[in-house]
Design a protein around this motif. Sequence first.
Motif, PDB file in Angstrom:
ATOM      1  N   GLN A   1       0.834  -1.186   0.000  1.00 12.82           N
ATOM      2  CA  GLN A   1       0.000   0.000   0.000  1.00 12.82           C
ATOM      3  C   GLN A   1       0.874   1.243   0.000  1.00 12.82           C
ATOM      4  O   GLN A   1       1.730   1.403   0.853  1.00 12.82           O
ATOM      5  N   SER A   2       0.658   2.118  -0.978  1.00 13.39           N
ATOM      6  CA  SER A   2       1.491   3.301  -1.126  1.00 13.39           C
ATOM      7  C   SER A   2       0.866   4.498  -0.436  1.00 13.39           C
ATOM      8  O   SER A   2      -0.356   4.625  -0.337  1.00 13.39           O
ATOM      9  N   GLY A   3       1.721   5.393   0.030  1.00 11.25           N
ATOM     10  CA  GLY A   3       1.283   6.686   0.517  1.00 11.25           C
ATOM     11  C   GLY A   3       1.590   7.732  -0.540  1.00 11.25           C
ATOM     12  O   GLY A   3       1.943   7.415  -1.668  1.00 11.25           O
ATOM     13  N   TYR A   4       1.429   9.010  -0.179  1.00 13.82           N
ATOM     14  CA  TYR A   4       1.747  10.119  -1.084  1.00 13.82           C
ATOM     15  C   TYR A   4       1.067   9.962  -2.450  1.00 13.82           C
ATOM     16  O   TYR A   4       1.674  10.204  -3.498  1.00 13.82           O
ATOM     17  N   GLN A   5      -0.202   9.541  -2.442  1.00 17.21           N
ATOM     18  CA  GLN A   5      -0.887   9.291  -3.701  1.00 17.21           C
ATOM     19  C   GLN A   5      -1.144  10.562  -4.502  1.00 17.21           C
ATOM     20  O   GLN A   5      -1.465  10.491  -5.690  1.00 17.21           O
TER      21      GLN A   5
ATOM     22  N   SER B   1       3.804  13.716   7.184  1.00 12.45           N
ATOM     23  CA  SER B   1       4.882  12.868   6.685  1.00 12.45           C
ATOM     24  C   SER B   1       5.561  13.585   5.526  1.00 12.45           C
ATOM     25  O   SER B   1       4.887  14.180   4.676  1.00 12.45           O
TER      26      SER B   1
ATOM     27  N   ARG C   1      11.557   8.625   2.751  1.00 11.94           N
ATOM     28  CA  ARG C   1      10.845   9.427   3.740  1.00 11.94           C
ATOM     29  C   ARG C   1      11.837   9.984   4.757  1.00 11.94           C
ATOM     30  O   ARG C   1      12.793   9.317   5.138  1.00 11.94           O
TER      31      ARG C   1
ATOM     32  N   GLU D   1       7.575  10.550   9.527  1.00 11.17           N
ATOM     33  CA  GLU D   1       6.389   9.704   9.430  1.00 11.17           C
ATOM     34  C   GLU D   1       5.194  10.373  10.112  1.00 11.17           C
ATOM     35  O   GLU D   1       5.354  11.243  10.969  1.00 11.17           O
TER      36      GLU D   1
ATOM     37  N   SER E   1       3.550   4.099  11.416  1.00 13.32           N
ATOM     38  CA  SER E   1       3.130   4.161  10.012  1.00 13.32           C
ATOM     39  C   SER E   1       4.341   4.323   9.114  1.00 13.32           C
ATOM     40  O   SER E   1       5.265   5.071   9.423  1.00 13.32           O
TER      41      SER E   1
ATOM     42  N   PRO F   1       4.246   4.712   5.169  1.00 13.83           N
ATOM     43  CA  PRO F   1       3.653   4.712   3.819  1.00 13.83           C
ATOM     44  C   PRO F   1       4.721   4.546   2.745  1.00 13.83           C
ATOM     45  O   PRO F   1       5.773   5.176   2.793  1.00 13.83           O
ATOM     46  N   GLN F   2       4.449   3.657   1.807  1.00  9.31           N
ATOM     47  CA  GLN F   2       5.392   3.441   0.717  1.00  9.31           C
ATOM     48  C   GLN F   2       5.337   4.584  -0.282  1.00  9.31           C
ATOM     49  O   GLN F   2       4.280   5.152  -0.538  1.00  9.31           O
TER      50      GLN F   2
END
Length: 330
Positions: free
Chosen positions: A22-26, A158, A187, A190, A195, A197-198
């Motif tokens: 699951q990726s972050g920074y979408q 983040s 990163r 966080e 957490s 996020p990828q």
Amino acid sequence: MKFLIAIAFLIPLYGWTQIGGQSGYQSLNITSNPRAAALGGTTVSLADGDVSQFFENPATLDSVRSQNLFFHFNPYFADVFVYSGVYTFNIGNVGNFASGINYVNYGSFELTDETGGQFGIFSAQDYTFLVGKAHQLGPFTLGANLKLTHSSIENYGSTAVLMDIGGVFRVNKNWTVGMVFKNIGARVSEYTPFSSPQIPFDIKLGTTFKPEYMPLRFTLTSTNLVDDNLSLEQESTGRSSKSIDKMWKRVNLGAEVLLSKNFQFLIGYSHKRKQELRLKETGGGAGFSYGLMVKVKRIEFRFSRATYHVAGGSSFISLRTDLNDFKKIL
């Protein structure tokens, strides 16, 4: 040479992979200019002086003059709004640079506890600052963007430091090939200690071709070249349809109708968006996009519309100008 370029473009369609998550920074994946939005959602091979392509591939900056100014507005969905802007400038013998910002405002939300009691209002937003430079080496151009991105939700945030590294190869005046490695980095803070996020790393490869005697320009862009798990849907039972569908989910198609230097019409298609967002009974136009460009004197206006599902889509609006043109009339 042309044969090798074609082979290099086709091979990745069949699956560069990495372990998913699951990726972050979408917000980094949201289209930041109307031209790319109209041509299927992304482009990496358009290098014709359009500064907005800086968001897609930094190597396209070699064709952009200094003092170009670009502003983009996108009422995304619900109360989410996306803003972006770019300005190019010259630093002595070093050459031209571009600086930009991409800002996503997710609106306001109610702050509640586990029982539903309301304690107030909080907001969420993402923003990314970019600085880019390109360098030409014969028919090749290499470029890089340095990016600082920050995502905040209420009092949590983040931050990541990233780079885009891209290249453009001009086969001839009507044919270009582009490639970009998006979001290389790490990163630096966080949301919470628990957490992680990828970062949505991706590799994109594309080509743009204009038949010499036709007022058309075609763009094909291959995306998601590091992600083998493109959908959580059940795969087709037929092996042939499964492999074809999997390949087309990595490809965006677009075409520009060049009616004049001051007016263009654009259309595009994203098979991945269509398959993921269509209803079982009907597609409702999901995956298709269109747009237009109108230039009046020194101002270029673009409008695009991308259809995401039966309920509707999203509009993209931008203005672009070259401040050097205004100096000629002062």
